[in-house]
Design a protein around this motif. Structure first.
Motif, PDB file in Angstrom:
ATOM      1  N   MET A  45       4.661  -2.774   5.093  1.00 48.17           N
ATOM      2  CA  MET A  45       3.932  -4.090   4.992  1.00 48.17           C
ATOM      3  C   MET A  45       3.187  -3.703   3.760  1.00 48.17           C
ATOM      4  SD  MET A  45       5.037  -4.782   8.065  1.00 48.17           S
ATOM      5  CE  MET A  45       4.383  -6.417   8.626  1.00 48.17           C
ATOM      6  N   ALA A  46       3.783  -4.350   2.607  1.00 48.55           N
ATOM      7  CA  ALA A  46       2.976  -3.911   1.299  1.00 48.55           C
ATOM      8  C   ALA A  46       2.864  -5.259   0.334  1.00 48.55           C
ATOM      9  CB  ALA A  46       3.612  -3.026   0.639  1.00 48.55           C
ATOM     10  N   ASN A  47       1.836  -5.877   0.138  1.00 47.03           N
ATOM     11  CA  ASN A  47       1.665  -7.004  -0.792  1.00 47.03           C
ATOM     12  C   ASN A  47       1.278  -6.589  -2.263  1.00 47.03           C
ATOM     13  OD1 ASN A  47       2.081  -8.604   1.385  1.00 47.03           O
ATOM     14  ND2 ASN A  47      -0.035  -9.242   1.842  1.00 47.03           N
ATOM     15  N   GLU A  48       0.445  -5.389  -2.344  1.00 44.07           N
ATOM     16  CA  GLU A  48      -0.088  -5.083  -3.524  1.00 44.07           C
ATOM     17  C   GLU A  48       0.797  -4.932  -4.786  1.00 44.07           C
ATOM     18  OE1 GLU A  48       0.145  -3.240  -0.796  1.00 44.07           O
ATOM     19  OE2 GLU A  48       0.767  -1.396  -1.239  1.00 44.07           O
ATOM     20  N   ASN A  50       1.004  -3.460  -7.521  1.00 43.65           N
ATOM     21  CA  ASN A  50       1.320  -2.028  -8.121  1.00 43.65           C
ATOM     22  C   ASN A  50       2.500  -1.387  -7.356  1.00 43.65           C
ATOM     23  OD1 ASN A  50      -0.585  -1.578 -10.248  1.00 43.65           O
ATOM     24  ND2 ASN A  50      -2.179  -1.966  -8.896  1.00 43.65           N
ATOM     25  N   GLY A  51       3.579  -1.060  -7.765  1.00 44.59           N
ATOM     26  CA  GLY A  51       4.625  -0.324  -7.284  1.00 44.59           C
ATOM     27  C   GLY A  51       5.423  -1.361  -6.472  1.00 44.59           C
ATOM     28  N   GLU A  54       9.058  -0.900  -6.567  1.00 40.17           N
ATOM     29  CA  GLU A  54       9.683   0.539  -5.914  1.00 40.17           C
ATOM     30  C   GLU A  54       9.392   0.551  -4.423  1.00 40.17           C
ATOM     31  OE1 GLU A  54       7.646   4.802  -7.109  1.00 40.17           O
ATOM     32  OE2 GLU A  54       6.571   3.228  -7.840  1.00 40.17           O
TER      33      GLU A  54
ATOM     34  N   GLU B  48     -15.429  -4.759   1.160  1.00 38.39           N
ATOM     35  CA  GLU B  48     -15.721  -5.633   0.124  1.00 38.39           C
ATOM     36  C   GLU B  48     -16.645  -4.832  -0.641  1.00 38.39           C
ATOM     37  OE1 GLU B  48     -16.167  -6.254   3.042  1.00 38.39           O
ATOM     38  OE2 GLU B  48     -18.147  -6.632   3.553  1.00 38.39           O
ATOM     39  N   GLY B  67      -3.302   2.533   3.402  1.00 39.65           N
ATOM     40  CA  GLY B  67      -2.096   1.496   3.778  1.00 39.65           C
ATOM     41  C   GLY B  67      -1.728   0.109   2.991  1.00 39.65           C
ATOM     42  N   THR B  68      -2.684  -0.579   2.742  1.00 35.96           N
ATOM     43  CA  THR B  68      -2.323  -1.691   1.890  1.00 35.96           C
ATOM     44  C   THR B  68      -3.614  -1.870   0.564  1.00 35.96           C
ATOM     45  OG1 THR B  68      -3.872  -2.924   3.315  1.00 35.96           O
ATOM     46  CG2 THR B  68      -1.481  -3.283   3.813  1.00 35.96           C
ATOM     47  N   ILE B  69      -3.396  -0.917  -0.027  1.00 37.76           N
ATOM     48  CA  ILE B  69      -4.461  -0.623  -1.057  1.00 37.76           C
ATOM     49  C   ILE B  69      -4.023  -1.719  -2.205  1.00 37.76           C
ATOM     50  CG2 ILE B  69      -2.926   1.013  -2.169  1.00 37.76           C
ATOM     51  CD1 ILE B  69      -6.700   1.684  -1.973  1.00 37.76           C
ATOM     52  N   THR B  70      -5.194  -2.021  -2.771  1.00 41.01           N
ATOM     53  CA  THR B  70      -5.299  -2.997  -4.051  1.00 41.01           C
ATOM     54  C   THR B  70      -6.237  -2.115  -4.744  1.00 41.01           C
ATOM     55  OG1 THR B  70      -7.102  -4.405  -3.211  1.00 41.01           O
ATOM     56  CG2 THR B  70      -4.536  -4.953  -2.883  1.00 41.01           C
ATOM     57  N   GLU B  71      -6.011  -2.525  -6.194  1.00 38.16           N
ATOM     58  CA  GLU B  71      -7.002  -2.145  -7.382  1.00 38.16           C
ATOM     59  C   GLU B  71      -8.393  -2.107  -6.870  1.00 38.16           C
ATOM     60  OE1 GLU B  71      -6.643  -0.833 -10.314  1.00 38.16           O
ATOM     61  OE2 GLU B  71      -4.622  -0.599 -10.274  1.00 38.16           O
ATOM     62  N   GLN B  72      -8.759  -3.435  -6.530  1.00 39.53           N
ATOM     63  CA  GLN B  72     -10.212  -3.878  -6.106  1.00 39.53           C
ATOM     64  C   GLN B  72     -10.644  -3.211  -4.684  1.00 39.53           C
ATOM     65  OE1 GLN B  72      -9.663  -8.106  -5.104  1.00 39.53           O
ATOM     66  NE2 GLN B  72     -11.548  -8.537  -6.026  1.00 39.53           N
ATOM     67  N   TYR B 103       2.404   4.941  -7.388  1.00 40.30           N
ATOM     68  CA  TYR B 103       0.908   4.324  -7.441  1.00 40.30           C
ATOM     69  C   TYR B 103       0.086   4.677  -6.011  1.00 40.30           C
ATOM     70  CZ  TYR B 103      -2.745   0.521  -7.199  1.00 40.30           C
ATOM     71  OH  TYR B 103      -3.945  -0.042  -7.043  1.00 40.30           O
ATOM     72  N   ARG B 104       0.625   4.707  -5.161  1.00 40.61           N
ATOM     73  CA  ARG B 104       0.021   5.327  -4.047  1.00 40.61           C
ATOM     74  C   ARG B 104      -0.186   6.774  -3.778  1.00 40.61           C
ATOM     75  NH1 ARG B 104       1.030   2.254   1.441  1.00 40.61           N
ATOM     76  NH2 ARG B 104       1.583   0.023   0.608  1.00 40.61           N
TER      77      ARG B 104
ATOM     78  N   ILE C  69     -16.227 -10.562   4.273  1.00 39.27           N
ATOM     79  CA  ILE C  69     -16.423 -11.577   3.310  1.00 39.27           C
ATOM     80  C   ILE C  69     -16.299 -10.675   1.845  1.00 39.27           C
ATOM     81  CG2 ILE C  69     -18.879 -11.135   2.968  1.00 39.27           C
ATOM     82  CD1 ILE C  69     -17.521 -14.416   2.769  1.00 39.27           C
ATOM     83  N   THR C  70     -15.513 -11.531   0.801  1.00 38.96           N
ATOM     84  CA  THR C  70     -15.539 -11.217  -0.555  1.00 38.96           C
ATOM     85  C   THR C  70     -15.948 -12.256  -1.430  1.00 38.96           C
ATOM     86  OG1 THR C  70     -13.239 -12.031  -0.777  1.00 38.96           O
ATOM     87  CG2 THR C  70     -13.435  -9.620  -0.126  1.00 38.96           C
TER      88      THR C  70
END
Lengths: 267, 267, 267
Positions: A45-48, A50-51, A54, B48, B67-72, B103-104, C69-70
């Motif tokens: 499960m990967a939405n981000e 970046n990458g 890949e 957050e 696991g589902t990392i984003t920049e934020q 990226y990860r 919350i964000t």
């Protein structure tokens, strides 16, 4: 659909353990991961963003579910979709909530223009909206439409040039020429969140091990209906949807080609 | 590891109910909260960025799961990590998917540079990637690597100057000098999503009540394996992964020092 | 509260199947969707800003939960709240973590200024914080406060001009004049994540079919406590929180006006 060949797909999934890449909603993401593992495949499960390409490049199928879509995640979906197309793996689209809001309808249609989708799985009002009909989707649940699921599946499959699954009390699957109906199911299934999302996920597992997307879609959607029937049989009269959910996952975990062939009701 | 002292940690968690702050993925976030409550600690899931340090300052341990990392969210992780370092509470890192995408891998290594991590918990290919090896992570699941989990745990622990847990059929835990292996487990555990994430969470619960992170990590990872064994024993032959999941949580809820000491298999 | 009229709300929910729009946290979003379906209503979980008013316009109740919350989601909440006010449907606010961080406290208060909220549901330290008291929220769990839940509910209801539910071992509900206490509950309920969030959700289901928000809130919160009692009765002595969770959902699914009227303990 050749039932003997369809049966073999269950063993194929367990043997090859296809990696299925999901970009999906936050409501049923856990259910989608677990159902993928239960049927014998491997979820990521990967939405981000970046990458993202890949990750898709490691996969055997891509499942796009628009349940809690945002601008950011939509961009990831497009990139993942293009990567899947380039690699030649199937893209399964679940246009959740198309017809409920203009935004969702537009994104689903935009996605279909920019990415080659192998299989669309939706309920009647989502699909009817996508072919230009005036359906009212009640939140994320189906409203009433003026044509049968069978006609709708065929018309949508012709329109989009792929396989279409219309889920409902009786599911209809078409590739534009062939149409099959799946009569399996249980009235409690719509009382459990995520059964539609899981259907798209299981379809992705099967599509990850065969080029015959019509069969993959038909088998995948019928697994959900049949598991619902088996779950209902396994619970006691005083039990409810909590136990049903547990038994539903047990049934998918225990499902194989023989159980499926014995229980599936096609027409 | 002193088994008699380790036993006492179970009562300590239940008595002190450490607050464990998670910045984790959207797939298994519910499981992580529930396993923390089941073992007797108190979870707070807050990604957050606003007020992130304030939340970490309330906690006794910080668990970072990519696991589902984003920049934020990564920015939140860095801030929470620095707050944890300042307060002197343990940071547990679960570098999910390191090796799967560049990226990860880069984020995990960057995090290790900027935040003092007390315990890293990962599977073999994630850890092997972090020490510079060329591992192939299949989505978020482990691939094959050329050294044993035991060697890998020790090498990584020396490299990063902390405690490392390599999860697998046999788990290995090292602080760079000592190494212990945990032989508990069940073949169904990898068929359930989130058991790895929950392991890091449970480790965080124990690390929240002791400065002996080697023991906390060893006990934490063994709880998951042992609960898997107990869950398997509790299900009937026709049941499957749905029931297993329920019994797994029951086992963790019922676990205490005595049950653990009787069931754990260390080498 | 008229118990005979309250009883009828159960059938009303099942007959009308109100659509409840949730903007909620990622931890218990699945539980909230499932509990809404279990009681007989229809959930839609949509946080995304695009088309948010359009979604709220389809609904009969709006549930706002500030658990994760964000900035982005908060903007959606305001827009959904204003749409709900315009349409005249009830807004239920669950100010999760107010008192834990300044940010969360400020957002909850800001929301109450900008949107007309029909029902606030929180634990004692969250509510005490909102009326200006100095409470310490332990992460997202309640700390100790110097007044009773009953006094707090009434004071907060007067302050905010709506119905307030203070959840706890004994729940208190007030509209500023009337106060009722619900004595149902089980000590295991706080060991399960999301029971508070689900309470707000169930309250939303009832508020979606009646203008009597005091009754809707009282019935809704008591359903959770009573389901906890029924779940505890249904499990065996060696079982734990995993099974309890399943039986809890079964109990809500099986709940009707008669079961409720027989089991509810009001004072």
């Amino acid at each position: 659909m050749n039932k003997t060949e369809a049966k073999l797909l269950f063993e194929k999934v367990k043997a090859e353990q296809p990696l299925v890449h999901f970009l999906t909603n936050t409501v049923t993401i856990n259910d989608c991961a677990n159902v993928t593992l239960a049927i014998g495949a491997s979820p990521v499960m990967a939405n981000e963003i970046n990458g993202i390409e890949e990750m898709t490049n490691l996969a055997q199928a891509l499942v796009i579910n628009m349940g809690t879509i945002t601008e950011q995640v939509y961009e990831s979906m497009i990139r993942a979709g293009k990567a899947a197309n380039k690699k030649g793996i199937p893209v399964i689209l679940d246009p959740v909530g198309a017809g409920a809001t203009t935004y969702r309808t537009e994104l689903a249609l935009d996605f279909l223009k920019r990415v080659k989708v192998s299989i669309i799985k939706g309920n009647a009002s989502e699909l009817y909206t996508l072919i230009g009909g005036d359906a009212v989707t009640k939140g994320v649940d189906a409203g009433v439409i003026p044509i049968s699921n069978k006609e709708l599946a065929q018309e949508a499959a012709i329109r989009f040039g792929n396989v279409v699954v219309v889920s409902g009390a009786i599911d209809a699957i078409s590739d534009g020429e062939k149409v099959v109906q799946v009569e399996n199911g249980d009235e409690w299934l719509p009382r459990l969140t995520g059964t539609g999302c899981m259907a798209a996920g299981v379809i992705g597992c099967f599509a990850g091990v065969t080029d015959d997307y019509f069969t993959a879609a038909s088998v995948g959607i019928s697994v959900i209906g049949l598991a619902g029937e088996l779950a209902k049989k396994a619970i006691l009269s005083h039990e409810g949807i909590g136990t049903f959910r547990v038994k539903f996952m047990d049934a998918i975990f225990r499902m194989d080609g023989d159980i499926w062939a014995e229980g599936v009701r096609l027409s």
